[in-house]
Every structure is written in structure tokens, then in C-alpha cells.
Design an enzyme around this catalytic site. Structure first.
Site, PDB file in Angstrom:
ATOM      1  N   ASN A   1      72.602  94.314   1.195  1.00  0.00           N
ATOM      2  CA  ASN A   1      72.085  93.638   2.385  1.00  0.00           C
ATOM      3  C   ASN A   1      73.213  93.024   3.211  1.00  0.00           C
ATOM      4  O   ASN A   1      73.222  93.105   4.439  1.00  0.00           O
ATOM      5  CB  ASN A   1      71.111  92.528   1.978  1.00  0.00           C
ATOM      6  CG  ASN A   1      69.781  93.056   1.484  1.00  0.00           C
ATOM      7  OD1 ASN A   1      69.470  94.237   1.642  1.00  0.00           O
ATOM      8  ND2 ASN A   1      68.986  92.202   0.877  1.00  0.00           N
TER       9      ASN A   1
ATOM     10  N   ARG B   1      61.225 107.315   8.694  1.00  0.00           N
ATOM     11  CA  ARG B   1      62.166 107.516   7.588  1.00  0.00           C
ATOM     12  C   ARG B   1      61.468 108.356   6.534  1.00  0.00           C
ATOM     13  O   ARG B   1      60.465 107.929   5.963  1.00  0.00           O
ATOM     14  CB  ARG B   1      62.596 106.183   6.965  1.00  0.00           C
ATOM     15  CG  ARG B   1      63.307 105.224   7.904  1.00  0.00           C
ATOM     16  CD  ARG B   1      63.769 103.977   7.160  1.00  0.00           C
ATOM     17  NE  ARG B   1      64.187 102.915   8.052  1.00  0.00           N
ATOM     18  CZ  ARG B   1      65.401 102.796   8.581  1.00  0.00           C
ATOM     19  NH1 ARG B   1      66.318 103.702   8.281  1.00  0.00           N
ATOM     20  NH2 ARG B   1      65.701 101.789   9.380  1.00  0.00           N
TER      21      ARG B   1
ATOM     22  N   ARG C   1      67.884 103.801  12.014  1.00  0.00           N
ATOM     23  CA  ARG C   1      69.229 103.447  11.582  1.00  0.00           C
ATOM     24  C   ARG C   1      69.491 103.819  10.119  1.00  0.00           C
ATOM     25  O   ARG C   1      68.717 103.510   9.228  1.00  0.00           O
ATOM     26  CB  ARG C   1      69.479 101.955  11.778  1.00  0.00           C
ATOM     27  CG  ARG C   1      70.907 101.534  11.462  1.00  0.00           C
ATOM     28  CD  ARG C   1      71.062 100.035  11.497  1.00  0.00           C
ATOM     29  NE  ARG C   1      70.863  99.501  12.832  1.00  0.00           N
ATOM     30  CZ  ARG C   1      70.057  98.476  13.096  1.00  0.00           C
ATOM     31  NH1 ARG C   1      69.376  97.907  12.139  1.00  0.00           N
ATOM     32  NH2 ARG C   1      69.940  98.037  14.325  1.00  0.00           N
TER      33      ARG C   1
ATOM     34  N   HIS D   1      57.985 103.702  16.033  1.00  0.00           N
ATOM     35  CA  HIS D   1      58.040 103.143  14.684  1.00  0.00           C
ATOM     36  C   HIS D   1      56.683 103.246  13.981  1.00  0.00           C
ATOM     37  O   HIS D   1      56.532 102.839  12.840  1.00  0.00           O
ATOM     38  CB  HIS D   1      58.490 101.671  14.782  1.00  0.00           C
ATOM     39  CG  HIS D   1      58.814 101.026  13.478  1.00  0.00           C
ATOM     40  ND1 HIS D   1      58.024 100.049  12.921  1.00  0.00           N
ATOM     41  CD2 HIS D   1      59.846 101.206  12.620  1.00  0.00           C
ATOM     42  CE1 HIS D   1      58.548  99.654  11.769  1.00  0.00           C
ATOM     43  NE2 HIS D   1      59.648 100.338  11.567  1.00  0.00           N
TER      44      HIS D   1
ATOM     45  N   TYR E   1      57.985  99.833  -2.547  1.00  0.00           N
ATOM     46  CA  TYR E   1      57.620  99.042  -1.372  1.00  0.00           C
ATOM     47  C   TYR E   1      56.122  98.756  -1.444  1.00  0.00           C
ATOM     48  O   TYR E   1      55.327  99.651  -1.737  1.00  0.00           O
ATOM     49  CB  TYR E   1      57.876  99.812  -0.070  1.00  0.00           C
ATOM     50  CG  TYR E   1      59.295  99.842   0.432  1.00  0.00           C
ATOM     51  CD1 TYR E   1      60.375  99.680  -0.426  1.00  0.00           C
ATOM     52  CD2 TYR E   1      59.573 100.063   1.771  1.00  0.00           C
ATOM     53  CE1 TYR E   1      61.682  99.732   0.050  1.00  0.00           C
ATOM     54  CE2 TYR E   1      60.870 100.118   2.254  1.00  0.00           C
ATOM     55  CZ  TYR E   1      61.919  99.958   1.384  1.00  0.00           C
ATOM     56  OH  TYR E   1      63.207 100.014   1.860  1.00  0.00           O
TER      57      TYR E   1
ATOM     58  N   ARG F   1      58.619  87.749   5.073  1.00  0.00           N
ATOM     59  CA  ARG F   1      59.596  88.104   4.048  1.00  0.00           C
ATOM     60  C   ARG F   1      61.015  87.692   4.405  1.00  0.00           C
ATOM     61  O   ARG F   1      61.728  87.122   3.603  1.00  0.00           O
ATOM     62  CB  ARG F   1      59.560  89.612   3.777  1.00  0.00           C
ATOM     63  CG  ARG F   1      60.421  90.030   2.589  1.00  0.00           C
ATOM     64  CD  ARG F   1      60.599  91.528   2.530  1.00  0.00           C
ATOM     65  NE  ARG F   1      61.501  92.015   3.558  1.00  0.00           N
ATOM     66  CZ  ARG F   1      61.456  93.244   4.073  1.00  0.00           C
ATOM     67  NH1 ARG F   1      60.527  94.085   3.686  1.00  0.00           N
ATOM     68  NH2 ARG F   1      62.336  93.621   4.991  1.00  0.00           N
TER      69      ARG F   1
ATOM     70  N   HIS G   1      56.393  94.628   2.008  1.00  0.00           N
ATOM     71  CA  HIS G   1      56.585  95.394   3.235  1.00  0.00           C
ATOM     72  C   HIS G   1      55.313  95.491   4.074  1.00  0.00           C
ATOM     73  O   HIS G   1      55.325  96.022   5.180  1.00  0.00           O
ATOM     74  CB  HIS G   1      57.081  96.802   2.873  1.00  0.00           C
ATOM     75  CG  HIS G   1      57.654  97.578   4.012  1.00  0.00           C
ATOM     76  ND1 HIS G   1      57.012  98.649   4.575  1.00  0.00           N
ATOM     77  CD2 HIS G   1      58.806  97.429   4.705  1.00  0.00           C
ATOM     78  CE1 HIS G   1      57.754  99.141   5.563  1.00  0.00           C
ATOM     79  NE2 HIS G   1      58.840  98.425   5.667  1.00  0.00           N
TER      80      HIS G   1
END
Length: 680
Positions: A40, A367, A397, A427, A460, A560, A588
Site C-alpha cells: 500500500n 479489472r 491503474r 467503473h 474481497y 474502509r 469492498h
């Protein structure tokens, strides 16, 4: 009143780090939390830190009033926060993790001399496995032109003294941790399994690279480089080709952080700074070892030191071995990942690919897995003569290269591809399958809070809704048609009434329901807003929540990571409580619950509450209509809200506090699994 997003994110990463210090968590899992923290932080320096530095150099007159802060204090506070976190990281690793490994007969060589019994073995590893990947480079005036240290690559800077010429030379030696393993297992001694860094294998044999020269010093270094792909709103070139060219230089972009080993002399720091054109404010002192995200790959000697094996629940039973489409026709299906198996999602696309009655498939991809079963199913469907349309986001990204690779394969198979536009980032996570049933066209819709990715679905937490609700699926198809036209939302005449789409109606719809709760509170009626997201940052939405709080609406938020709303602060947010949960699975889900009782509105979708999500992306949220599914989501939120083992409460100083509770231990993730298992 807004809190800085980067300091808030560092607070989230602090909570990740704190998990590594909890002895109730299995030892190898604690090491993985260290790895997550390190990974991270690397991303923070690649993505956020360059913006922070640039922001600090802006003229205050050019900064929006609501963003005005003391820039110098911000940069200093961020650096001080990270420094303290890294000190805690070292304390946990050296003072707790490594001693615990020894208790389990695992000896981790960490900044210490190698035992004589292992020296011959370490030399053999160097000669037979490592040496062929070593490329020493002399650091001189030509270096800057001929050598560019790669992002996240490990290097050793070696200072040599030529005994004959009596001169000092500096060289850089790469550590091939990306070509080989980061950790090597050595022979067992006295009942201990030994593990060594590849870094130390190179260090121990460094003299073999420079025969006849005296080694004065060896220090480790690492570069983080700015990872942003800036398209500059150019339209003249094909977007896919343009992004590929941008990616080719990403790992040699501007330095955002230069890490050097503690103890490196100042004159050497200045020499390297000048040579590689690194600004002094981007230089950070670190430890002997960098890239400790590699702890993900620490050798596994015992399954007893990990979380107990997790078996996802098979649900619904009718979809596990039968016709998934028939199951959806019977009733809406709501999956809660990773507690439920991802099999129904895979079955949905796999069955669609071979079902002769399926005519068209549409999907938005953000993704996808590196070896995606879903994309392979789309390729099969296209080859089977079905019309397959895929919107693929090329600007996801760190997944751009993977998405480009899959897009080329899909195009070759005959899938109609719609690439992202520089001004519109998609998205949303939706898919539609059209199928002929009794000579009528039936559209099956899928909406997920997370990506269509079978890998991340294992760790997730997300929700996936399958539905044939006609108004809802019809509007999902309308959105698909809009995406193919490549026009701006403000130029479109589309109106959504049954689904919620950012840049179209998300803010107005949410404002409507918040105002509904405000009216209730003013009448003395119970008023409640419950939201669970990854990030809360958009100022206008925060102002709406402040307004609701001041009117007497109770606001329960589970956020989160980034949270710019300050809770429990007079007079803005006295009725707002914010919690943060970090546990085995990455939280998530995105849930939006307005009200309670018979008129409660429950929605789920892809959107966080950030400026980028609400104003610059296409996100999809759907109100959950089926009563059983709605109740499950209400129960899900309340189970999480009661967590008193992994949750923390954010106070009005934006500090994290453990919840005060006399109740028995309540772990939300364990309780959700039990709740869903009981419902089978």
C-alpha cells in the site's frame, strides 16, 4: 469541515499495520498484513505523493477555498506519520514476528551474520542461480545517460577502492528478486528451517564481482516512480496504442521516492541525488531491506500458522449444477462474496457462451483476472456466433497492460470492443445476457459491487445481484447503448428512473433520500442513514450528511479507507458515527440504506463517494427490490455494525478508537458466514 484525504488513507494503512501486531492472528497472516502495508505504501508514493508535492508548490490563491490547508504542515505531517509507521513496522518484525518464527523452528536471517555452516551453500546458490542475472554498472558521468534504475527494483550501491591506483569508485549491483525468488530456503540446522533474502546472498558474495578491489561499503537503495498515466485529453492517437506507449515509460518515470539504507554517508546521498536527478525532499532513509511486500511469498512451512481453510458456501443450490438462467427466472439471486461461492457468476457466463438460445452478451470490464474464465467465456461466445459487446476500461491503474492483452484476444475472436474515452472512465460492473425463451426475448442482468474477477472474489467482500426485473434491466441496456455512442452524459437525453447512474442521477437521487430522512427527523420521526463504502471524500455529499446530522438524522457509516468527513463534531456531525473494519477479507462492498421500516430504500453498486466516482466516472447502483434480498443486505450491515473485534471507531480528531462494549466478542466476517450458512 473536511479532513485531508491522504492523512485519512494513512490512518487506514495504520490499521492494516496494527493487524500485524495482534497475537490473536495467525503468524503467517500477520506477515501478510506487513506485506499489504508495504505494498500500500509503495502505491501511495507512486500515485499520491507526487500530487502532494505538486500541491505544496501551488500558489495559495490558485487553491479552492475548501481545500486550503497549510501545505508545509501537510507534507511534514505525512512524512512524520510514515516515519512513525515504518518504525512500528520494524519493531513488529524484529521484536515480535521473527522471535515467533523461531518458536516455530523457522530461522529468518534478518540483518545478521550467516552461520559458517551455510556459507558454502549460499556461495553455491550465488554461482548457480543468482550470478547469471547480476549486472554491475559503474556509476560515473555516463551513467545518467545509459542507466535508469527501474521502479521497485532492488539495488546495492557498492563503494570500491582500487588498491593499485588508490582511487574510489561507485558501482550499482541489481538484486534480481523479480527474476528469481526473494527468499531461499537453506539446509536445516539443529531442527531449524532457515530462510535467507536473495539480497544477503548477493551481499555475501559481492567481492566475487570485483576481484582485486577492496569493498569499502555496501548500501541498499530502491526507487519508486510516478505511476500516473496522463493522457492530456489527446484524441488524435488510438487510445490503446497511446496507453501502451505510456506504460512503456511508467517504470522509468519521475522519481517519487528514493529509499536508501540507514547509515549511508551524506556525501553518497548527495552524489546519488545528483546522478539520478532526485530531489532532496523525495529521499527517504529506510532499512537494510526494501520491498517487504515480498513477505507475501515467504516460504510456507506450516498451515497451522495461517487462517483455517475457508470453504465458500454453495448457493443457490439450484444454480450449482443446473440451469442458472432458470434459477434467475424463479427469483432474484444475491451473492455475498467471498462467503458464497463465485461459481454462479462463472456458470452464468459459461452457460451463456454455449446456450443456443442466447443471442447477445454485453459486459463492462474494469479489472479482470490474469487468466480470466469470464473473458474466455466471452471469447467462446463470440466464436459460437453470439453478438458479444465488451466495454473495457483501459485506464484501470496497474491493470492497463492486462486489459490491453485481453482486449486484443477478444478482438481477434470477434468480440465488439468499446474502449474507454479519455474523458469518461467506466467503473461500473454490469452484464446483460439476452436469451430467447418461448419465442420471447428475455434479458438477464447482473450487477456487482466488485469487478468480474474470480481471483479477487476469493478475498474481497462484494455483492452480486442477478435479476430479470424488466425496468431495471431495460435501463442497464440503455446505458450500454449510451456507452457505444461515446458522448458526454450532459449531451445525452437519457433519463434513468429504475437504476442510479453517476453523472446522470446519482447525486440527485441520494439528495432526495437524504432530504426525506431530514423531513422525518424534523417531524420527530425515526430517521436513519446507513452507508458502507471504501472511500468518502466528495465535499458536496459530505455537506449533505452534515445537514442531515444537524437536523437530527442518525448517520451510521462504515468507511474502509479514505474518509474526509469529521464525525461527532459540534455542530456539524454530532449524530454521525464512523467505523472502519480491517480483517481477513478486504471490505469492498458499497451499500446505501436510507430510512428504516416499510419505506427503507436499499441499494448496492460500484460507486464510492469520491469526486472521481460521482462526477468523472460512470458508476451503476441498483435499488434492491426483492424483499428477501433487501432483508439480507439490511442484516449484513447490522452484523458489521456490531463488530467489536476488528472494527474501530473514528473520533472527532480522526483518530481510531476501539469500540467500548460489554457484549461477547462479535467478529462480523465470522458472523456473516454463520448467518448465510444458516439460511441455506
Amino acid at each position: 469541515m473536511l479532513y485531508n484525504r491522504d492523512l485519512s488513507w494513512l490512518g487506514f494503512n495504520q490499521l492494516v499495520l496494527d493487524q500485524a501486531d495482534r497475537i490473536t492472528i495467525p503468524l503467517f497472516e500477520r506477515m501478510r498484513f506487513l506485506a499489504i502495508f508495504s505494498s500500500n505504501l509503495d502505491e501511495f508514493f507512486r500515485v499520491r505523493y507526487p500530487a502532494i508535492v505538486a500541491f505544496s508548490k501551488l500558489d495559495k490563491k490558485t487553491i479552492r477555498k475548501e481545500m486550503l490547508i497549510n501545505e508545509n504542515e501537510l507534507a511534514d505531517k505525512i512524512q512524520l506519520t510514515i516515519k512513525k509507521q515504518l518504525q512500528q513496522f520494524g519493531k513488529i518484525l524484529n521484536g515480535s514476528i521473527i522471535p515467533e518464527l523461531k518458536k516455530h523452528n523457522i530461522y529468518f536471517y534478518y540483518n545478521e551474520q550467516i552461520r559458517s555452516e551455510h556459507l558454502r551453500e549460499v556461495k553455491e546458490l550465488f554461482l548457480t542461480q543468482v550470478l547469471s542475472f547480476i549486472q554491475p554498472i559503474l556509476l560515473d558521468n555516463d551513467t545518467a545517460r545509459n542507466f535508469m534504475p527501474e521502479n521497485n527494483q532492488l539495488y546495492l550501491v557498492v563503494t570500491l577502492k582500487d588498491q593499485v591506483k588508490n582511487t574510489i569508485l561507485h558501482t550499482v549491483v541489481n538484486i534480481p528478486s523479480k527474476k528469481l525468488k526473494r527468499f531461499f530456503e537453506l539446509s536445516t540446522l539443529e531442527g531449524y528451517d532457515y530462510v535467507i533474502f536473495i539480497d544477503d546472498i548477493v551481499r555475501e558474495n559481492i567481492s566475487m564481482l570485483f576481484p582485486g578491489q577492496h569493498i569499502e561499503s555496501v548500501y541498499s537503495i530502491k526507487f519508486n516512480r510516478d505511476a500516473e498515466v496522463k493522457l492530456n485529453d489527446e484524441y488524435s492517437l488510438n487510445l490503446l496504442d497511446k496507453i501502451e506507449r505510456k506504460l512503456s515509460v511508467r517504470d522509468t518515470g519521475p522519481t517519487s521516492r528514493f529509499l536508501f539504507e540507514s547509515g549511508m554517508p551524506v556525501n553518497m546521498q548527495l552524489f546519488l541525488s545528483s546522478l539520478f536527478k532526485v530531489k532532496l525532499e523525495d529521499m527517504f532513509e529506510g532499512g537494510r531491506y526494501h520491498n517487504l511486500s515480498d513477505l507475501f511469498n515467504f516460504p510456507n512451512f506450516s498451515y497451522d500458522l495461517q487462517y483455517a481453510k475457508f470453504k465458500p458456501l454453495s448457493y443457490p443450490s439450484s444454480a450449482s449444477g443446473g440451469d442458472i438462467f432458470n434459477s434467475i427466472l424463479q427469483k432474484d439471486i444475491l451473492l455475498h462474496l467471498p462467503y458464497h461461492s463465485y461459481s454462479p457468476v462463472l456458470s452464468f457466463f459459461n452457460q451463456a457462451a454455449v446456450d443456443t438460445d442466447v443471442t447477445h452478451i454485453f459486459i463492462t470490464l474494469y479489472r479482470v483476472a490474469s487468466e480470466s474464465h469470464i473473458v474466455n467465456a466471452l471469447i467462446s461466445a463470440a466464436r459460437n456466433g453470439k453478438k458479444v459487446t465488451a466495454f473495457i476500461e483501459l485506464k484501470a491503474r496497474f491493470d492497463e497492460a492486462n486489459n490491453i492483452r485481453w482486449s486484443r484476444m477478444m478482438k481477434d475472436a470477434g468480440v465488439k470492443l468499446i474502449y474507454s474515452d479519455p474523458e469518461i472512465k467506466v467503473h461500473s460492473k454490469i452484464a446483460i445476457v439476452q436469451k430467447m425463451i418461448a419465442k420471447k426475448k428475455v434479458a438477464f442482468g447482473v450487477l456487482s459491487t466488485g469487478n468480474f474477477n474470480e481471483t479477487t472474489a476469493k478475498f474481497y467482500t462484494d455483492h452480486v445481484l442477478f435479476t430479470v426485473n424488466k425496468p431495471m434491466v431495460k435501463e442497464m441496456l440503455m446505458l450500454c447503448e449510451f456507452l457505444q455512442k461515446k458522448i458526454k452524459p450532459e449531451e445525452s437525453k437519457i433519463k434513468f428512473e429504475d437504476i442510479i447512474v453517476s453523472r446522470f442521477n446519482q447525486l440527485p437521487v441520494f439528495e432526495h433520500f437524504i432530504n426525506r430522512e431530514i423531513k422525518k427527523a424534523k417531524k420527530g420521526l425515526p430517521a436513519l442513514i446507513r452507508i458502507k463504502v471504501n472511500n468518502l471524500e466528495e465535499p458536496s455529499f459530505i455537506e449533505l450528511l452534515y445537514k442531515a446530522s444537524q437536523a437530527g438524522v442518525r448517520v451510521h457509516l462504515i468507511v474502509r479507507s479514505v474518509c474526509c468527513l469529521v464525525p461527532s463534531l459540534q455542530p456539524f456531525s454530532t449524530n454521525i458515527v464512523i467505523k472502519r473494519i480491517v480483517d481477513r477479507f478486504l471490505e469492498h462492498t458499497r451499500l446505501f440504506i436510507f430510512g428504516s421500516g416499510v419505506d427503507v430504500m436499499v441499494a448496492m453498486g460500484s460507486s464510492d463517494l469520491m469526486t472521481r466516482n460521482l462526477l468523472h466516472r460512470i458508476e451503476v447502483i441498483v435499488p434492491v427490490k426483492e424483499e428477501a434480498c433487501k432483508q439480507e443486505l439490511l442484516d449484513y450491515f447490522e452484523i458489521q455494525w456490531k463488530d467489536n473485534t476488528q472494527a474501530v471507531i473514528i473520533n472527532n480528531k480522526m483518530e481510531m478508537e476501539l469500540p467500548v462494549s460489554n457484549d461477547p466478542e462479535w467478529n462480523a466476517q465470522q458472523q456473516i458466514y454463520g448467518y448465510l450458512k444458516h439460511k441455506l
